[in-house]
Every structure is written in C-alpha cells, then in structure tokens.
Design an enzyme around this catalytic site. Structure first.
Site, mmCIF file in Angstrom:
data_model
loop_
_atom_site.group_PDB
_atom_site.id
_atom_site.type_symbol
_atom_site.label_atom_id
_atom_site.label_comp_id
_atom_site.label_asym_id
_atom_site.label_seq_id
_atom_site.Cartn_x
_atom_site.Cartn_y
_atom_site.Cartn_z
ATOM 1 N N GLY A 179 0.667 -1.305 0.016
ATOM 2 C CA GLY A 179 0.110 0.091 0.077
ATOM 3 C C GLY A 179 0.939 1.186 0.100
ATOM 4 O O GLY A 179 0.333 2.306 0.309
ATOM 5 N N GLY A 181 2.732 2.357 -2.751
ATOM 6 C CA GLY A 181 2.950 2.849 -3.997
ATOM 7 C C GLY A 181 3.692 2.320 -5.048
ATOM 8 O O GLY A 181 4.179 2.734 -5.981
ATOM 9 N N LYS A 182 3.792 0.934 -4.813
ATOM 10 C CA LYS A 182 4.834 0.171 -5.811
ATOM 11 C C LYS A 182 4.070 0.202 -7.257
ATOM 12 O O LYS A 182 4.766 0.516 -8.043
ATOM 13 C CB LYS A 182 5.235 -1.239 -5.367
ATOM 14 N N THR A 183 2.815 -0.199 -7.089
ATOM 15 C CA THR A 183 1.891 -0.482 -8.199
ATOM 16 C C THR A 183 1.973 0.830 -8.966
ATOM 17 O O THR A 183 1.944 0.988 -10.195
ATOM 18 C CB THR A 183 0.755 -1.175 -7.962
ATOM 19 N N GLU A 389 0.453 3.463 16.881
ATOM 20 C CA GLU A 389 -0.429 3.997 18.231
ATOM 21 C C GLU A 389 -1.075 5.365 17.765
ATOM 22 O O GLU A 389 -0.642 6.370 18.108
ATOM 23 C CB GLU A 389 0.362 4.359 19.213
ATOM 24 N N HIS A 392 -5.956 8.751 19.253
ATOM 25 C CA HIS A 392 -6.609 9.528 19.917
ATOM 26 C C HIS A 392 -5.771 10.955 19.874
ATOM 27 O O HIS A 392 -4.440 10.895 20.045
ATOM 28 C CB HIS A 392 -6.451 9.357 21.661
HETATM 29 P P1 ATP Z 1 0.809 -3.982 -2.623
HETATM 30 O O1 ATP Z 1 2.302 -4.372 -2.307
HETATM 31 O O2 ATP Z 1 -0.060 -4.381 -1.804
HETATM 32 O O3 ATP Z 1 0.386 -4.082 -4.260
HETATM 33 P P2 ATP Z 1 1.580 -1.112 -3.520
HETATM 34 O O4 ATP Z 1 2.580 -0.628 -2.851
HETATM 35 O O5 ATP Z 1 1.850 -1.960 -5.072
HETATM 36 O O6 ATP Z 1 0.952 -2.507 -2.555
HETATM 37 P P3 ATP Z 1 -0.231 0.441 -4.333
HETATM 38 O O7 ATP Z 1 -1.157 -0.289 -5.180
HETATM 39 O O8 ATP Z 1 0.314 1.270 -5.276
HETATM 40 O O9 ATP Z 1 0.453 -0.092 -3.417
HETATM 41 O O10 ATP Z 1 -1.099 1.567 -3.689
HETATM 42 C C1 ATP Z 1 -2.585 1.570 -3.201
HETATM 43 C C2 ATP Z 1 -3.201 2.759 -3.347
HETATM 44 O O11 ATP Z 1 -2.739 3.301 -2.427
HETATM 45 C C3 ATP Z 1 -2.933 3.372 -4.890
HETATM 46 O O12 ATP Z 1 -3.979 3.194 -5.582
HETATM 47 C C4 ATP Z 1 -2.924 4.728 -4.099
HETATM 48 O O13 ATP Z 1 -4.241 5.434 -4.332
HETATM 49 C C5 ATP Z 1 -2.616 4.743 -3.049
HETATM 50 N N1 ATP Z 1 -1.353 5.295 -2.708
HETATM 51 C C6 ATP Z 1 -0.234 4.479 -2.034
HETATM 52 N N2 ATP Z 1 1.042 5.240 -2.161
HETATM 53 C C7 ATP Z 1 0.608 6.473 -2.607
HETATM 54 C C8 ATP Z 1 1.416 7.538 -2.914
HETATM 55 N N3 ATP Z 1 2.620 7.664 -2.417
HETATM 56 N N4 ATP Z 1 0.847 8.586 -3.479
HETATM 57 C C9 ATP Z 1 -0.542 8.758 -3.662
HETATM 58 N N5 ATP Z 1 -1.180 7.647 -3.249
HETATM 59 C C10 ATP Z 1 -0.610 6.503 -2.957
#
Ligand code: ATP
Length: 411
Positions: A179, A181-183, A389, A392
């Site tokens: 989550g 931002g790799k994808t 954490e 609150h």
């Molecule tokens: P996974 O390993 O679960 O595939 P990932 O690292 O590939 O996760 P993404 O799919 O790129 O994660 O991110 C999920 C969503 O979170 C994206 O569609 C985007 O909306 C949001 N997101 C994550 N990182 C960023 C960022 N740096 N800037 C803006 N949005 C982000």
C-alpha cells in the site's frame, strides 16, 4: 383431335389434358428443386456428423526437428512426443515454438496452426495506458528520479546511453510494505513513457497457469519484444521467486521452472534491448538471491511508508477534487497519521467523504477527517509498520520518521 368436345357439353377435353400436364410438369420442377435443397441439407448434416465423429486433434508446440525428419513436440496434454510429419505439411514452417496439430494417437503432425497470441498473455497487455504520472504520487522523490533514469530515459532516449556507453539496468525491483505505491510507481512509468505496458501477477502463475508457467513467461517476453519499446511489470514476484528450500512437490518444481525461465530471459540481455522489467514484492526477505544477482534485477528500490512530508502530499493528491471546508488542515492530519500507508490515507479521505455525505453537508470538514482517521487507523492492522499508536488526538504528537524511512537502499 383438337377441339374434341364431350357430348352435350362445352367441355374441351384436350385443353383440360394439356392444362393437367402443365400442372404436373410444374410440380415435377418443384419437387426437383426440393430434392436438390434436401440433398444440400443432407450434405451439410453429413459434414457436421463427420466433424462430430472425427477425433479432436491435439495442439502441440515444436521443440526441435531431428536430423531424421522426425519432430520433438510438447503436447498440450503433457508429455514431450517424438512424432512424424504428414507429407502435405510444409516442413519449412516447423520451427521451434511453432504451434502444430497432431493426431489423436499423437503419432504425426497433421497441420501447422496459424501463429496466434496466447489469449492469457494477450490479456496482460494493458491496452489503455494508465493515466497516472509522478505528480499523482506523494513523496518517493528519489524513487521517481531513479525510475526515470533507469527505465523511462533508456526507452525514450536510448542513443544517450549508447553515446556514453552506459548500460541501463535490466530490471528494477521495487520492494517495501504493501500500500505504499509500488504498483502506482510502475503505472506512472508506463503512463509517462510511451511504452507498451504488460502486467503479470506472480501469484497467477501458481493459480492460473499451472503447468504452463515457463511457456507463459516466454510468451510474455515474446509479446514484449514484438511490441517494443515495452515495460513488463511483474507484481508479487515472490510467488515465483521465493528461495529454493525444497523442490519436492510437482507444484514447487513447476514454480522453479518458471523462475529458471525468467532468469534465462533476463540473462539474454542483448535480445531484450527495448524491453524493461519492473518487479514488485512485499517480501524481499524470501526472494531467491539468484534473482538479485547483477545482470538480473540489479537495481533495487525501497518504497518506504510515507514520512510526514509525503503524507501531506498524499493527502493533498487524494483531496484534490474534494470540496474541503476552510478548517481542514492537511499538515495536522499528516502529523496524526504516523505509520499510515498511502493506501490508508486514500481510505481516510474516502471515509471522510462518506462522513460528509451522511451529514448531507456541502463540504468535507475537519471533523469528518478526524472521524475517518480514528476509524481507519484503529481498524488497520499493519504488521510491517512498528509505530501504529494512533487514534486519540491528544496522545498523538508528531515524530519525524527516521531518515532510513525515506532513503533508497541498494543491495
Ligand atoms: P501492494 O504491495 O499491496 O500491491 P503497493 O505498494 O503496490 O501495494 P499501491 O497499489 O501502489 O500499493 O497503492 C495502493 C493505493 O494507495 C494506490 O492506488 C493509491 O491510491 C494509494 N497510494 C499509495 N501510495 C501512494 C502515494 N505515495 N501517493 C499517492 N497515493 C498512494
């Protein structure tokens, strides 16, 4: 006998007879036409019946042609077979990789099939280029810069690299918690370079393409070369490139074969030329070191959870189209969401939006956001991130993330 009349009446027998003959002749013609139609129908049904009765042919792929003219094929039913070739088959078309049909008994090639792209592989090509650019990604400045230099630039200005004699890396591996931002980064690279984007998901090799992994890998790169310049994005690469512990089961051997094929393709660099490979994983710790060796995925990019500054940017990106009330303070929101990933922030923004909708409000207020932070951050379990954490407001003080968090690591 013309004009013969039946006694006492005007009845013309001859005229009636010729009328009757004409009628019969017409009927004969009609019946003949009907017979011809029925014959045609019969022929059609016979052909359909032949199709139903003829045994199906088996699809196979040519592996090699032996000096004695026989051919080694990999049949789609499983085993490799040594088969003969029917005399009406064009031998010049029997090249390794060609698709052929062999008869039921698996004894002879009866036909060379027209070249076709594997529908599974074809489906991996993202036809509509993602409309994401680096501006849509908060933080990750260094990662963007490195991706630009190592993936986009070699594709758009290859002569620059040739002139300088600099070899761009073959493969880039993005790693880090989910989550973050790799994808998104890979999508942005595809969106910004004018290259074809082919997305492969590692786990699909284990679930969908069982027994065909190595072939699919070959086909993916064949498609990539055909559509070059192109980017192959392998998501969840850990599913096929985990450390080799024990290759006992056939499933494990299959994954091994898929990985070996991928490594072989990466090693054959020259042929890759305009093809760049980006892979992503959450579990770099379990990756087979073979995949990280120089000449394969030789550029590793850590994609960390966002620090405070990046969180502000991510909040700004996701609230870009939202109507916010004046009291919304993104800086403050970033300061109380330490440990949140980009995906968490996206969820917070959506949750705040829904909260405002529920109130039938015209704007999203700071209270909506505080409620959303509470809800999302409390619920999320983020095993990758130590400090969670949050919840609150009083307890939350901003703590600058360590510099390690944002640094790009090279192994
Ligand atoms: P996974 O390993 O679960 O595939 P990932 O690292 O590939 O996760 P993404 O799919 O790129 O994660 O991110 C999920 C969503 O979170 C994206 O569609 C985007 O909306 C949001 N997101 C994550 N990182 C960023 C960022 N740096 N800037 C803006 N949005 C982000």
């Amino acid at each position: 006998m013309n004009g013969a009349k039946v006694m006492g009446s005007d009845y013309d027998f001859n005229a009636a007879l010729s009328e009757y003959v004409r009628m019969l002749e017409k009927r004969v013609r009609e019946l003949e036409a009907e017979r011809a139609e029925l014959r045609r129908e019969l022929r059609r049904y016979k052909m359909e019946l032949d199709k139903l009765l003829s045994p199906p042919l088996i699809e196979a792929i040519v592996l090699s042609v032996l000096p004695d003219g026989r051919v080694v094929v990999k049949s789609s039913t499983g085993p490799n077979l040594v088969v003969r070739v029917m005399s009406d088959v064009d031998i010049s078309k029997l090249l390794p990789g060609a698709h052929v049909a062999i008869n039921q008994r698996g004894s002879a090639i009866v036909e060379v099939l027209p070249e076709h792209e594997d529908p599974f592989v074809k489906a991996m090509e993202v036809v509509e280029r993602p409309k994401v650019s680096f501006e849509d990604i908060g933080g990750l400045k260094q990662q963007k810069q490195e991706l630009y230099e190592s993936v986009i630039l070699p594709l758009i200005e290859p002569e620059l690299f040739k002139e300088l004699g600099v070899e761009p890396p073959k493969g880039v591996l993005l790693y880090g918690p989910p989550g973050c931002g790799k994808t998104l980064l890979a999508k942005a690279v595809a969106g910004m370079s004018k290259a074809t984007f082919i997305r492969v998901v590692g786990s699909e090799f284990v679930q969908k393409y069982v027994g065909e992994g190595a072939r699919i890998v070959r086909e993916v790169f064949k498609l990539a070369k055909k559509r070059a310049p192109s980017i192959v994005f392998i998501d969840e690469i850990d599913a096929i490139a985990a450390k080799r512990l024990d290759v006992g089961t056939s499933g494990e051997r299959e994954v091994q074969r898929t990985l070996m094929q991928l490594l072989a393709i990466l090693d054959g660099f020259d042929s890759l030329e305009n093809v760049r490979v980006i892979a992503a994983t959450n579990r770099i710790d379990i990756l087979d070191p073979a995949i990280l060796r120089p000449g394969r995925f030789d550029r590793l990019l850590y994609v960390p959870p966002p620090n405070r500054e990046a969180r502000v940017e991510i909040f700004a990106i996701h609230t870009n189209r939202m109507k916010l009330s004046k009291d919304v303070d993104l800086e403050y929101l970033a300061s109380i969401t330490e440990g949140a990933t980009g995906a968490d922030i996206k969820a917070i923004v959506m949750e705040a939006g829904y909260s405002a909708l529920r109130r039938r409000a015209r704007e999203v207020s700071m209270n909506d956001f505080l409620y959303a932070v509470e809800k999302v951050m409390k619920k999320r379990k983020r095993p990758y991130i130590e400090s969670t954490e949050v919840g609150h407001e009083e307890e939350i003080g901003y703590k600058e993330s360590s510099s390690k968090e944002t640094s790009v690591m090279h192994i």
